[in-house]
Design a protein around this motif. Sequence first.
Motif, mmCIF file in Angstrom:
data_model
loop_
_atom_site.group_PDB
_atom_site.id
_atom_site.type_symbol
_atom_site.label_atom_id
_atom_site.label_comp_id
_atom_site.label_asym_id
_atom_site.label_seq_id
_atom_site.Cartn_x
_atom_site.Cartn_y
_atom_site.Cartn_z
ATOM 1 N N LYS A 36 4.669 2.445 -7.839
ATOM 2 C CA LYS A 36 4.779 3.847 -7.227
ATOM 3 C C LYS A 36 3.117 4.367 -7.160
ATOM 4 C CE LYS A 36 9.411 4.253 -7.009
ATOM 5 N NZ LYS A 36 10.021 4.050 -5.896
ATOM 6 N N SER A 37 2.873 4.857 -6.418
ATOM 7 C CA SER A 37 1.351 5.695 -6.216
ATOM 8 C C SER A 37 1.631 7.003 -6.060
ATOM 9 C CB SER A 37 0.416 5.052 -5.194
ATOM 10 O OG SER A 37 0.428 3.851 -5.349
ATOM 11 N N VAL A 38 0.358 7.697 -6.415
ATOM 12 C CA VAL A 38 0.188 9.149 -6.188
ATOM 13 C C VAL A 38 -1.242 8.954 -5.872
ATOM 14 C CG1 VAL A 38 -0.084 11.603 -7.091
ATOM 15 C CG2 VAL A 38 1.798 10.188 -7.965
ATOM 16 N N PRO A 80 16.263 -8.447 -21.335
ATOM 17 C CA PRO A 80 15.091 -8.000 -20.677
ATOM 18 C C PRO A 80 14.426 -6.819 -21.331
ATOM 19 C CG PRO A 80 16.983 -7.292 -19.201
ATOM 20 C CD PRO A 80 17.351 -8.071 -20.349
ATOM 21 N N VAL A 81 13.004 -6.672 -21.375
ATOM 22 C CA VAL A 81 12.411 -5.665 -21.864
ATOM 23 C C VAL A 81 11.445 -5.170 -20.553
ATOM 24 C CG1 VAL A 81 10.614 -4.753 -23.434
ATOM 25 C CG2 VAL A 81 12.396 -6.714 -24.093
ATOM 26 N N ARG A 82 11.177 -3.804 -20.415
ATOM 27 C CA ARG A 82 10.508 -3.142 -19.489
ATOM 28 C C ARG A 82 9.178 -2.865 -19.919
ATOM 29 N NH1 ARG A 82 13.536 0.880 -16.239
ATOM 30 N NH2 ARG A 82 13.855 1.629 -18.439
ATOM 31 N N PHE A 83 8.112 -3.246 -19.197
ATOM 32 C CA PHE A 83 6.813 -2.823 -19.528
ATOM 33 C C PHE A 83 6.441 -1.716 -18.459
ATOM 34 C CE2 PHE A 83 6.696 -5.143 -23.124
ATOM 35 C CZ PHE A 83 5.363 -4.703 -24.030
ATOM 36 N N THR A 84 5.856 -0.646 -18.660
ATOM 37 C CA THR A 84 5.517 0.436 -17.430
ATOM 38 C C THR A 84 4.021 0.771 -17.971
ATOM 39 O OG1 THR A 84 8.029 1.018 -17.459
ATOM 40 C CG2 THR A 84 6.105 2.440 -16.436
ATOM 41 N N PHE A 85 3.284 0.437 -16.822
ATOM 42 C CA PHE A 85 1.770 0.774 -16.874
ATOM 43 C C PHE A 85 1.564 2.228 -16.056
ATOM 44 C CE2 PHE A 85 1.991 -3.693 -17.971
ATOM 45 C CZ PHE A 85 0.783 -3.878 -18.762
ATOM 46 N N VAL A 86 0.960 3.043 -16.708
ATOM 47 C CA VAL A 86 0.269 4.060 -15.625
ATOM 48 C C VAL A 86 -1.225 3.936 -15.666
ATOM 49 C CG1 VAL A 86 -0.039 6.381 -15.151
ATOM 50 C CG2 VAL A 86 2.035 5.581 -16.130
ATOM 51 N N LEU A 87 -1.544 3.399 -14.471
ATOM 52 C CA LEU A 87 -3.032 3.258 -14.357
ATOM 53 C C LEU A 87 -3.774 4.167 -13.243
ATOM 54 C CD1 LEU A 87 -1.986 -0.500 -13.344
ATOM 55 C CD2 LEU A 87 -3.225 0.055 -15.281
ATOM 56 N N TYR A 88 -5.061 4.558 -13.857
ATOM 57 C CA TYR A 88 -5.720 5.540 -13.180
ATOM 58 C C TYR A 88 -7.227 5.090 -12.794
ATOM 59 C CZ TYR A 88 -8.019 10.246 -12.948
ATOM 60 O OH TYR A 88 -8.681 11.240 -12.825
ATOM 61 N N LYS A 89 -7.497 5.565 -11.879
ATOM 62 C CA LYS A 89 -9.013 5.338 -11.544
ATOM 63 C C LYS A 89 -9.980 6.550 -11.094
ATOM 64 C CE LYS A 89 -10.741 3.605 -7.489
ATOM 65 N NZ LYS A 89 -10.920 2.565 -6.242
ATOM 66 N N PRO A 90 -10.384 6.987 -12.452
ATOM 67 C CA PRO A 90 -11.290 8.397 -12.331
ATOM 68 C C PRO A 90 -12.440 8.386 -11.489
ATOM 69 C CG PRO A 90 -11.381 7.268 -14.484
ATOM 70 C CD PRO A 90 -10.521 6.618 -13.669
#
Length: 129
Positions: free
Chosen positions: A72-74, A91-101
């Motif tokens: 998903k993107s903002v 299963p194991v879920r890994f969730t990354f929030v990635l940001y490009k300032p």
Amino acid sequence: MTELKAQSSEKEITTEFFRVFENEPMKAMDYAFSTNKWMERNIDGIESLKTKFKDILPLIGDYYGYEMITEKSVGNNLKLISYMLKYDRQPVRFTFVLYKPDDKWQVQNLNWDVDIDDELEESAKLNHN
């Protein structure tokens, strides 16, 4: 913390994360957080995340790989990418929030959980009308 590494694409971060993760999960988490200089202020939170994961490793069995669940993107500079890691027991879920300032991507947040099957069941109930 490991050396700060700037990435020009968000996929470079997750690709490198999973490359390292295959043999050294804790080092992979260190790598992810090293992409963001501000994470040094949250050492306790990072260590807690790693310790809890290390504690479940003996309970979930062998690691067999991963696959992307959702992205998903903002705008163009903030993304959430979720992966399912395949372990012998569950299963194991890994969730990354990635940001490009500016011009480089960094990990803004990284979490893991084992509730992925519960959410799947709940989703099935909601869509069963």
